[in-house]
Design an enzyme around this catalytic site. Structure first.
Site, short mmCIF file in Angstrom:
data_model
loop_
_atom_site.label_atom_id
_atom_site.label_comp_id
_atom_site.label_asym_id
_atom_site.label_seq_id
_atom_site.Cartn_x
_atom_site.Cartn_y
_atom_site.Cartn_z
N ASP A 71 11.11 -1.84 8.95
CA ASP A 71 9.99 -2.43 8.17
C ASP A 71 9.79 -3.86 8.51
O ASP A 71 10.53 -4.62 9.32
CB ASP A 71 10.49 -2.57 6.62
CG ASP A 71 9.59 -2.74 5.63
OD1 ASP A 71 8.21 -2.60 6.17
OD2 ASP A 71 9.92 -2.78 4.40
N GLU A 72 8.65 -4.48 8.46
CA GLU A 72 8.00 -5.77 9.08
C GLU A 72 8.35 -5.92 10.49
O GLU A 72 8.71 -6.76 10.83
CB GLU A 72 8.70 -6.85 7.97
CG GLU A 72 8.19 -6.65 6.65
CD GLU A 72 8.67 -8.12 5.91
OE1 GLU A 72 8.04 -9.25 6.11
OE2 GLU A 72 9.73 -7.72 4.94
N GLY A 132 19.71 11.33 16.00
CA GLY A 132 19.20 12.55 15.51
C GLY A 132 18.11 12.47 14.26
O GLY A 132 17.93 13.49 13.82
N VAL A 165 0.84 -1.06 0.02
CA VAL A 165 -0.16 0.04 -0.01
C VAL A 165 0.85 1.32 0.07
O VAL A 165 0.27 2.49 -0.19
CB VAL A 165 -1.11 0.08 1.19
CG1 VAL A 165 -2.00 -1.04 1.11
CG2 VAL A 165 -0.25 -0.10 2.57
N GLY A 166 2.32 1.15 0.15
CA GLY A 166 2.95 2.24 0.05
C GLY A 166 3.57 2.77 1.54
O GLY A 166 3.79 3.79 1.70
N LYS A 167 3.63 1.67 2.65
CA LYS A 167 3.83 2.25 3.76
C LYS A 167 5.43 2.90 3.85
O LYS A 167 5.76 3.84 4.66
CB LYS A 167 4.24 1.11 4.67
CG LYS A 167 2.63 0.49 4.96
CD LYS A 167 2.39 -0.39 6.11
CE LYS A 167 3.14 -1.73 5.56
NZ LYS A 167 2.55 -2.41 4.33
N HIS A 170 21.14 -17.37 -12.27
CA HIS A 170 20.96 -15.91 -12.10
C HIS A 170 21.56 -15.50 -10.69
O HIS A 170 21.54 -16.25 -9.74
CB HIS A 170 19.68 -15.09 -12.07
CG HIS A 170 18.96 -15.42 -13.64
ND1 HIS A 170 18.40 -16.65 -13.93
CD2 HIS A 170 19.03 -14.52 -14.30
CE1 HIS A 170 17.92 -16.20 -15.26
NE2 HIS A 170 18.39 -15.14 -15.64
#
Length: 952
Positions: free
Chosen positions: A230-231, A224, A156-158, A594
């Site tokens: 996150d999570e 400062g 959602v863009g947190k 990869h």
């Protein structure tokens, strides 16, 4: 080269990586003496000494951070478009330069946003209005702001919202001191409180195995400023308690320290997808004063969702510098599809589809990215009245709308450069690189198309699902987890009665860390046909169950069936670790994966276990092209002189390599996709001890993988069924048909069965996009014959001037590919040319090759030719006369229509040439006047070479 010059060249090269956007957003810019020392293999103190001299000379800027950083001055001045004052050659932090030379010069950008970065957020005054109000209140609450917890579904863009909070605070920060923003993902150290504590709070020397020096934690770095977790729901209770103590007192103590506590001022922003009350300790929640819920995509208004779509599309337009044509059907799909990953998945879907559509720009000559109904992946029932009305207001009954940086009617907000910078990979530049490399290979268009489509799939899978990167053994041993792994190794030695050597231990270390990383993400490798393995390795399987139960106790996590299979195969390798028998090396096993070291690490693991070197590996970093990887594979096969290949690949995008190898080298190839460590061990064991013909090996691996899920059937990429030559003329379809009939009558039975000629009106093929739409998917255009060239990629064009020139027939024969057939039929090129010329008359050609009055232009050109021959005393053959008349009639028509002359460099510049040039120029003066044209030097030169038969 002097040492100082070498160091200056290195700092110049490194500084070139800094772009203007990074000047806005990166908190730390520059390069340390240590990094340059390692690059150049020069002692660090010597590098430091020379850098200080370069600083005094005004060539580099010195940033007195920890560590001290250096940047080339001239590059920064170019980026800033200004001159840096001498007093700023040495600064306390890069923030000093940023505020003095960058921020002040860009204050108008902040004014456009009303000095509020939140205003550039879609929905800032609607669905996000309350969230932004809470965020501002928390930022400015005295004395040091409030701690914030952002909640909401994944995607959602947190994270972006947290960055905007930081940037909003930065704008109003009154001091010159840089404000740090430190990011930490709690899932990286889930279920490892000791390591978590060391990362957050730092540790002292000797605090645990591998702690060879004191180290500051992330909390100290965030002093400062802002610390974004996150999570945060992944923090165990112990981690929450330690953070609570920090938030409560503003003090902390390093892991292993008995000294007094250190004091910091930190604003905490946490982000979680879980229910707050059921996940966190109440004591911890008491210190999180503000909870902000970010709404899901479903909860946003239709207008906001449309704005997001247009914004993300405009970002792709900026990256590609191309217009994006968005169809009504595809827009409706984006508006109605349920994206479980919310805004993040919506953006990913748009990027993915744009990358797919970009293939048409490269391979079909489209001049824009076209997103039409062919990219809609689900059946759509257009019943949403609100969406239909909203789209109708912007489409106004048009099939497409155009999205670009200039079209401000659709999306008026300023594009955030930081968001573009956060897209770590420029898919389009990688695709262009891929295309140019593949074009140099002996691959068909269909093969290139398949490889590029697979590359796009791989790029997005790799980028958005964060495929695991292998760790080095040294890093593994340095971590505290080593003691737990040693316990498991001890159990293996106890159960098997075998002492594992260093190679086996190191391999097992790497595997456990990979296994733990997968478990934290909720991923597990596929489970193979366990009954098949149990039958072959019953003793190892029973012992593996004992070891797996012990692993679950030590690591405090369940042990999935896939791990049981791995341990079984691992034990089998341990038992069979005696020197291997001599084997047939005609069958090669090559692993391609990869990542920078993934294939190398996996292959080393298996080779070390089995005391062999049979496994070859090719690492494929994300920026390495398919063409480069394919070339490495071909070189290995040629150098090793393999007769058969077992090709192991980690993703389905490389499966096409098998059929390309079979086609180019004639080598039988078995391809296994989605390879992992378990399967790799079994492949290695089978090849070493029980190598069978490739067909039998294929059957065995099918049983092991429970069917065809991992085995790639060798089937050819669809070959083109028909080769098509296009004829066209600006005068219309009648002329194109005449050219078609002329060619068919000339070659007759010599034309191959899979060849046909299509006549098309010029306006239907005047762009590559239109041209390629004239044929079916299984067809290939081999050339175009027409009045005017079309800007096509890799499709030969023969102008009518060339067609009726001396070498015209040879060009045509080469394009059709019938030179061998001509020899087999007893003909030669001269006979074909004679037949071609004898089947036409000058008048018939002129009649349908020009838009001008044919009789008039023909008389005018013949008059010019007569004048030239008389003045220059020139005798010409009938063939040259025919070529001259056709060429010049076409030339006049071309200049009139195209409004520009041909660009041509003359090869003859003697005095004799200059004299004849003047005669030719004067002879065409009447034609120039009649048609309002002017023959360029290039055009006259071409006529000279034609008349004197000097064409190459």
């Amino acid at each position: 080269m002097k040492r100082k010059d070498r160091i200056y060249n290195e700092i110049r090269k490194l500084s070139q990586k800094i772009d203007r956007e990074s000047l806005f957003y990166n908190s730390s810019i520059g390069y340390s003496a240590q990094s340059i020392s390692e690059n150049l293999n020069i002692a660090r103190n010597s590098v430091s000494q020379e850098l200080n001299i370069l600083n005094k000379e005004g060539k580099v800027i010195k940033v007195k951070s920890r560590p001290v950083l250096f940047i080339e001055k001239y590059h920064i001045e170019n980026l800033l478009n200004t001159t840096i004052d001498k007093e700023d050659y040495e600064v306390k932090s890069f923030e000093v330069l940023r505020k003095k030379y960058l921020v002040k010069k860009n204050e108008k950008n902040f004014k456009n946003q009303d000095r509020n970065p939140f205003k550039n957020l879609i929905g800032y005054d609607k669905s996000l209005k309350e969230a932004i109000y809470k965020a501002k209140s928390a930022i400015f609450y005295p004395p040091n702001g409030l701690h914030v917890l952002l909640t909401g579904e994944s995607g959602v863009g947190k994270t972006y919202f947290a960055e905007l909070m930081y940037r909003f605070y930065e704008l109003y920060n009154k001091t010159d001191t840089a404000v740090p923003f430190v990011y930490f993902n709690c899932s990286e150290y889930y279920n490892n409180p000791e390591l978590l504590t060391g990362q957050l709070f730092g540790y002292t020397q000797g605090a645990f195995t591998g702690a060879v020096n004191d180290k500051d934690g992330l909390i100290k770095k965030a002093d400062g400023g802002f610390f974004f977790l996150d999570e945060i729901h992944r923090l165990p209770a112990e981690g929450q308690e330690k953070l609570f103590s920090l938030l409560d007192k503003g003090k902390f103590r390093k892991l292993g320290s008995s000294n007094k506590e250190e004091k910091v001022t930190v604003r905490l922003i946490g982000a979680t997808t879980c229910d707050v009350n059921s996940t966190f300790l109440k004591t911890f929640l008491r210190r999180i004063q503000v909870v902000i819920e970010i709404p899901s995509l479903k909860e946003r208004t239709l207008q906001e969702r449309l704005e997001m779509i247009l914004k993300f599309l405009q970002q792709e337009s900026i990256k590609t510098n191309l217009d994006i044509r968005l169809s009504y059907d595809f827009a409706y799909y984006l508006m109605t599809h349920e994206f479980e990953g919310n805004i993040g998945e919506l953006k990913s879907e748009i990027q993915y589809k744009c990358a797919q559509a970009f293939l048409n720009v490269m391979t079909k000559g489209y001049n824009s990215i076209v997103l039409d109904d062919t990219f809609v992946t689900e059946k759509i029932s257009k019943k949403e009245l609100g969406i239909k009305n909203l789209l109708k207001s912007i489409y106004k009954n048009n099939e497409f709308i155009i999205i670009n940086t200039q079209n401000t009617n659709l999306y008026t907000k300023e594009i955030d450069l930081k968001e573009l910078e956060d897209d770590k990979i420029n898919f389009y530049s990688l695709l262009i690189k891929e295309y140019s490399v593949l074009m140099e290979k002996e691959l068909s268009h269909s093969e290139i198309k398949v490889l590029l489509e697979n590359k796009i799939q791989t790029l997005f899978q790799y980028t958005f699902h964060n495929k695991l990167q292998s760790m080095s053994t040294k890093k593994v041993i340095d971590e505290p987890m080593a003691s737990k792994i040693n316990k498991i190794i001890g159990k293996i030695e106890e159960v098997t009665g075998r002492i594992l050597d260093d190679n086996n231990k190191n391999s097992f270390y790497l595997h456990i860390y990979s296994f733990l990383s997968y478990m934290k993400k909720g991923d597990t490798p596929p489970v193979y046909n366990t009954s098949y393995i149990v039958d072959d390795y019953k003793k190892e399987y029973d012992e593996a169950k004992i070891i797996c139960r012990y692993m679950s106790e030590v690591l405090n996590i369940p042990c999935p069936k896939s791990e049981l299979i791995f341990i079984t195969l691992f034990l089998n390798a341990v038992y069979n670790s005696s020197p291997i028998k001599v084997m047939d090396r005609n069958c090669g096993v090559i692993l391609i994966a990869h990542g920078n070291t993934t294939a190398t690490s996996m292959a080393s693991f298996a080779n070390d276990l089995f005391r062999t070197d049979i496994l070859q590996s090719i690492d494929m970093p994300i920026d390495q092209s398919i063409g480069e990887t394919l070339e490495k594979l071909i070189n290995i096969i040629k150098n090793k002189k393999y007769k058969e290949i077992i090709l192991l690949v980690d993703m389905g995008s490389l499966v096409s390599f098998g059929q390309i190898i079979e086609k180019q080298l004639g080598i039988k190839t078995l391809v296994v996709k989605n390879i992992n460590t378990e399967f790799l061990l079994e492949v290695t064991r089978k090849v070493i001890y029980d190598l069978k013909p490739l067909d039998e090996m294929k059957s065995y691996f099918k049983k092991l993988s429970c069917g065809d899920s991992l085995i790639v059937e060798s089937k050819k990429i669809a070959e083109k069924k028909s080769r098509v030559l296009i004829t066209s003329c600006i005068t219309g379809i009648g002329t194109a048909n005449k050219i078609k009939v002329l060619i068919e009558n000339t070659f007759k039975d010599l034309l191959p069965q899979n060849f046909r000629i299509e006549s098309k009106e010029y306006h239907n093929i005047d762009s590559q996009e239109k041209l390629l739409n004239q044929i079916n998917e299984d067809e290939e255009i081999i050339g175009v014959i027409g009045t005017f060239n079309i800007n096509v990629l890799d499709i030969p064009f023969i102008s009518l001037e060339e067609l009726f020139s001396e070498n015209g027939i040879e060009l045509l024969i080469d394009i059709i590919g019938i030179s061998d057939r001509i020899g087999d039929c007893g003909d030669d090129t001269k006979q074909i040319t004679k037949k071609f010329v004898s089947s036409i008359t000058l008048q018939s050609i002129i009649d349908y090759l020009t838009i001008l009055n044919p009789e008039k232009i023909l008389l005018e050109v013949e008059e010019a030719l007569s004048n030239i021959c008389e003045k220059l005393d020139l005798a010409i053959t009938k063939q040259i006369r025919l070529r001259f008349l056709i060429h010049c009639c076409c030339m006049v028509e071309r200049i009139i229509v195209m409004k520009k002359p041909m660009e041509y460099e003359a090869r003859y510049k003697s005095l004799d040439y200059n004299e004849k040039f003047t005669v030719i120029k004067l002879s065409f003066s009447k034609i120039e006047k009649n048609y309002g044209i002017q023959l360029s030097h290039s055009e006259i030169s071409c006529i000279y070479e034609l008349l004197y038969n000097k064409t190459p």
